[in-house]
Motif scaffolding. Structure first.
Motif, short mmCIF file in Angstrom:
data_model
loop_
_atom_site.label_atom_id
_atom_site.label_comp_id
_atom_site.label_asym_id
_atom_site.label_seq_id
_atom_site.Cartn_x
_atom_site.Cartn_y
_atom_site.Cartn_z
N PRO A 48 6.91 4.79 11.40
CA PRO A 48 6.52 3.98 10.25
C PRO A 48 7.37 2.72 10.19
CG PRO A 48 7.64 6.00 9.54
CD PRO A 48 7.48 6.07 11.03
N PRO A 49 6.76 1.59 9.81
CA PRO A 49 7.54 0.34 9.77
C PRO A 49 8.57 0.37 8.65
CG PRO A 49 5.31 -0.02 8.96
CD PRO A 49 5.37 1.39 9.45
N HIS A 50 9.66 -0.32 8.90
CA HIS A 50 10.70 -0.49 7.88
C HIS A 50 10.09 -1.26 6.71
CE1 HIS A 50 14.29 -2.13 5.94
NE2 HIS A 50 14.92 -1.07 6.46
N PRO A 51 10.46 -0.93 5.48
CA PRO A 51 9.86 -1.62 4.32
C PRO A 51 9.97 -3.15 4.38
CG PRO A 51 11.10 0.27 3.59
CD PRO A 51 11.36 0.14 5.07
N ASP A 52 11.03 -3.67 4.98
CA ASP A 52 11.18 -5.13 5.07
C ASP A 52 10.21 -5.73 6.09
OD1 ASP A 52 13.20 -5.07 3.20
OD2 ASP A 52 14.81 -5.08 4.69
N LEU A 53 9.61 -4.89 6.94
CA LEU A 53 8.71 -5.36 7.99
C LEU A 53 7.27 -4.94 7.73
CD1 LEU A 53 10.99 -4.56 11.05
CD2 LEU A 53 10.73 -6.74 9.86
N GLN A 54 6.95 -4.67 6.47
CA GLN A 54 5.60 -4.27 6.08
C GLN A 54 4.90 -5.37 5.30
OE1 GLN A 54 5.88 -0.73 3.74
NE2 GLN A 54 5.92 0.61 5.51
N ARG A 55 3.59 -5.42 5.49
CA ARG A 55 2.77 -6.27 4.64
C ARG A 55 2.56 -5.55 3.31
NH1 ARG A 55 0.02 -6.42 9.66
NH2 ARG A 55 0.26 -8.44 10.66
N PRO A 56 2.06 -6.23 2.30
CA PRO A 56 1.80 -5.57 1.02
C PRO A 56 0.90 -4.34 1.14
CG PRO A 56 1.68 -7.94 0.73
CD PRO A 56 1.83 -7.68 2.22
N ALA A 57 0.00 -4.33 2.12
CA ALA A 57 -0.90 -3.18 2.31
C ALA A 57 -0.22 -2.03 3.03
CB ALA A 57 -2.14 -3.61 3.08
N GLY A 58 1.02 -2.22 3.49
CA GLY A 58 1.76 -1.16 4.15
C GLY A 58 1.70 -1.20 5.67
N THR A 59 0.94 -2.12 6.24
CA THR A 59 0.86 -2.23 7.70
C THR A 59 2.04 -3.02 8.23
OG1 THR A 59 -0.50 -4.20 7.55
CG2 THR A 59 -1.66 -2.09 7.72
N HIS A 62 4.23 -6.40 12.79
CA HIS A 62 4.19 -6.54 14.25
C HIS A 62 2.83 -6.19 14.83
CE1 HIS A 62 8.41 -7.44 14.40
NE2 HIS A 62 8.66 -6.37 13.66
N ARG A 63 1.91 -5.71 14.03
CA ARG A 63 0.55 -5.44 14.48
C ARG A 63 -0.34 -6.55 13.94
NH1 ARG A 63 -2.67 -0.16 15.65
NH2 ARG A 63 -0.60 0.35 16.39
N ALA A 64 -1.07 -7.19 14.82
CA ALA A 64 -1.93 -8.30 14.40
C ALA A 64 -3.01 -7.81 13.43
CB ALA A 64 -2.58 -8.95 15.61
N VAL A 65 -3.26 -8.60 12.41
CA VAL A 65 -4.31 -8.27 11.45
C VAL A 65 -5.65 -8.26 12.17
CG1 VAL A 65 -5.50 -9.03 9.35
CG2 VAL A 65 -3.02 -9.25 9.53
N GLY A 66 -6.44 -7.24 11.96
CA GLY A 66 -7.75 -7.14 12.59
C GLY A 66 -7.70 -6.75 14.05
N SER A 67 -6.62 -6.11 14.48
CA SER A 67 -6.48 -5.78 15.90
C SER A 67 -6.93 -4.37 16.23
CB SER A 67 -5.02 -5.98 16.34
OG SER A 67 -4.18 -5.07 15.65
N ALA A 68 -7.78 -3.81 15.43
CA ALA A 68 -8.29 -2.47 15.71
C ALA A 68 -9.09 -2.49 17.01
CB ALA A 68 -9.18 -2.00 14.57
#
Length: 86
Positions: A48-59, A62-68
């Motif tokens: 799980p990402p460190h809280p300082d390295l999370q987006r507001p949605a919790g992702t 370091h993972r690109a948005v929409g990179s599914a």
């Protein structure tokens, strides 16, 4: 030579919108947005990402948005057929 046309465009006297079934664009758009038949094969995050390295949605940032990564059952079946021939 005419360039590609989209629904509602005209080429000369041809009305392209008149050649499409009623609501065809809406049906195609709805099907695409529904991701029908789409299998999400995106690997889960290892940790799980460190809280300082999370987006507001919790992702993770370091993972690109929409990179599914998605595929379909028919594509997986085709890959299996190809691998079976090897």
């Amino acid at each position: 030579m005419a360039s590609p046309v989209f629904c509602g465009a005209t080429i000369g006297s041809l009305d392209v919108a008149a050649t499409a079934p009623p609501r065809a664009a809406e049906e195609v758009t709805a099907e695409g947005l529904a991701h029908a038949g789409c299998l999400d094969i995106t690997p889960p995050g290892i940790n799980p990402p460190h809280p300082d390295l999370q987006r507001p949605a919790g992702t993770s940032i370091h993972r690109a948005v929409g990179s599914a990564t998605c595929t379909s059952r028919s594509l997986l079946a085709a890959e299996n057929r190809l691998l079976a021939e090897v």
